[in-house]
Enzyme design. Structure first.
Site, PDB file in Angstrom:
ATOM      1  N   HIS A  48       0.905  -1.148   0.001  1.00  0.00           N
ATOM      2  CA  HIS A  48       0.244   0.125   0.061  1.00  0.00           C
ATOM      3  C   HIS A  48       0.834   1.348  -0.013  1.00  0.00           C
ATOM      4  CE1 HIS A  48      -3.085  -2.894   2.241  1.00  0.00           C
ATOM      5  NE2 HIS A  48      -3.575  -2.619   1.182  1.00  0.00           N
ATOM      6  N   LYS A  87     -17.665  -6.544   8.618  1.00  0.00           N
ATOM      7  CA  LYS A  87     -16.519  -7.201   8.763  1.00  0.00           C
ATOM      8  C   LYS A  87     -16.128  -7.009  10.269  1.00  0.00           C
ATOM      9  CE  LYS A  87     -14.257  -7.094   4.107  1.00  0.00           C
ATOM     10  NZ  LYS A  87     -12.941  -6.509   3.731  1.00  0.00           N
ATOM     11  N   ARG A 118      -2.269  -5.939  -8.120  1.00  0.00           N
ATOM     12  CA  ARG A 118      -1.192  -6.865  -8.116  1.00  0.00           C
ATOM     13  C   ARG A 118      -0.876  -7.799  -9.081  1.00  0.00           C
ATOM     14  NH1 ARG A 118      -3.054  -7.944  -2.015  1.00  0.00           N
ATOM     15  NH2 ARG A 118      -4.855  -8.353  -3.460  1.00  0.00           N
ATOM     16  N   SER A 168      -3.069  -7.812   3.011  1.00  0.00           N
ATOM     17  CA  SER A 168      -3.245  -7.506   4.325  1.00  0.00           C
ATOM     18  C   SER A 168      -3.866  -8.991   5.024  1.00  0.00           C
ATOM     19  CB  SER A 168      -4.725  -6.675   4.528  1.00  0.00           C
ATOM     20  OG  SER A 168      -4.096  -5.433   4.122  1.00  0.00           O
TER      21      SER A 168
HETATM   22  O1  PNS Z   1      -8.905  -2.936   0.481  1.00  0.00           O
HETATM   23  P1  PNS Z   1     -10.426  -3.526  -0.044  1.00  0.00           P
HETATM   24  O2  PNS Z   1     -11.156  -3.859   1.136  1.00  0.00           O
HETATM   25  O3  PNS Z   1     -10.386  -4.143  -1.233  1.00  0.00           O
HETATM   26  O4  PNS Z   1     -11.062  -2.225  -0.425  1.00  0.00           O
HETATM   27  C1  PNS Z   1     -12.497  -2.252  -1.045  1.00  0.00           C
HETATM   28  C2  PNS Z   1     -13.103  -0.815  -1.045  1.00  0.00           C
HETATM   29  C3  PNS Z   1     -13.198   0.162   0.128  1.00  0.00           C
HETATM   30  C4  PNS Z   1     -12.568   0.107  -1.891  1.00  0.00           C
HETATM   31  C5  PNS Z   1     -14.780  -1.303  -1.298  1.00  0.00           C
HETATM   32  O5  PNS Z   1     -15.208  -1.983  -0.691  1.00  0.00           O
HETATM   33  C6  PNS Z   1     -15.523   0.371  -1.405  1.00  0.00           C
HETATM   34  O6  PNS Z   1     -15.511   1.073  -2.174  1.00  0.00           O
HETATM   35  N1  PNS Z   1     -16.258   0.409  -0.308  1.00  0.00           N
HETATM   36  C7  PNS Z   1     -17.376   1.557  -0.197  1.00  0.00           C
HETATM   37  C8  PNS Z   1     -18.678   1.132  -0.664  1.00  0.00           C
HETATM   38  C9  PNS Z   1     -18.947   1.301  -2.018  1.00  0.00           C
HETATM   39  O7  PNS Z   1     -18.759   2.351  -2.623  1.00  0.00           O
HETATM   40  N2  PNS Z   1     -19.251   0.196  -2.773  1.00  0.00           N
HETATM   41  C10 PNS Z   1     -19.257   0.271  -4.083  1.00  0.00           C
HETATM   42  C11 PNS Z   1     -18.047  -0.108  -5.092  1.00  0.00           C
HETATM   43  S1  PNS Z   1     -18.477  -0.280  -6.739  1.00  0.00           S
END
Ligand code: PNS
Length: 174
Positions: A31, A55, A104, A142
């Site tokens: 990150h 979560k 990645r 992570s």
């Molecule tokens: O590191 P991660 O857990 O893969 O991140 C995921 C994240 C935070 C980018 C995604 O879950 C997110 O954007 N959540 C906020 C809710 C949202 O906007 N959902 C629609 C995404 S298309």
């Protein structure tokens, strides 16, 4: 040869801000690598830590924000914040022109592609920019850090020092 931007000499160019969202549970050196690469392209990066009540994270959102702030202390172009709700709404409120995501491996692509296109549908003015981390970090996640650490494996060099310290303190507390 002297060059000028299309805006012309002396013109004010709006600072370009990107949001780098994620769970960051915990922040890894992958990150950090993406954020540093993002700073080459954007004037400011907001590291946006998802507040996710669905979560059960290892670190609370406050802990994750505090660790990331510690890592980027002294880097005024990086802001660390927590967010909930729709990412594009948050990005719009921050005045971001882009969402940065790390890619990645091919395995990341499908999920990222779906999210990018949904986010574009929700907010066409915000671009998703994918960045690749250094090869040394392409296998780090992570989830793997949490798993390796939980089984006593070494994680030095894979996460910032402050994260490693917090992991040790957390496991010492039980
Ligand atoms: O590191 P991660 O857990 O893969 O991140 C995921 C994240 C935070 C980018 C995604 O879950 C997110 O954007 N959540 C906020 C809710 C949202 O906007 N959902 C629609 C995404 S298309």
């Amino acid at each position: 040869m002297k060059t000028e931007t299309s805006a012309g000499a002396g013109a004010q160019v709006a600072a370009r801000l990107a949001v780098y969202p994620g769970s960051f549970d915990p922040l890894t050196n992958g990150h950090v690598d993406i954020i540093l690469r993002g700073l080459r392209i954007f004037d400011r990066i907001v590291v946006a830590v998802l507040t996710n009540p669905e979560k059960t994270p290892l670190f609370s959102v406050e802990e994750r924000v505090a660790m990331a702030r510690e890592v980027f202390r002294g880097q005024p172009r990086v802001e660390v914040d927590a967010f909930g709700g729709l990412l594009v709404e948050y990005a719009r409120r921050k005045g971001a022109c882009a969402i940065v995501r790390g890619l990645r491996a091919i395995s990341d692509f499908e999920y990222e592609f779906q999210m990018a296109l949904m986010n574009r549908r929700l907010s066409p003015e915000i671009e998703t920019v994918f960045m690749m981390p250094a090869e040394a970090y392409t296998y780090i996640s992570s989830r793997l850090i949490r798993e390796v650490f939980a089984h006593g494996g070494p994680i030095t060099g894979l996460v910032p020092d402050v994260v490693e310290k917090q992991l040790r303190e957390k496991s010492a507390r039980g």
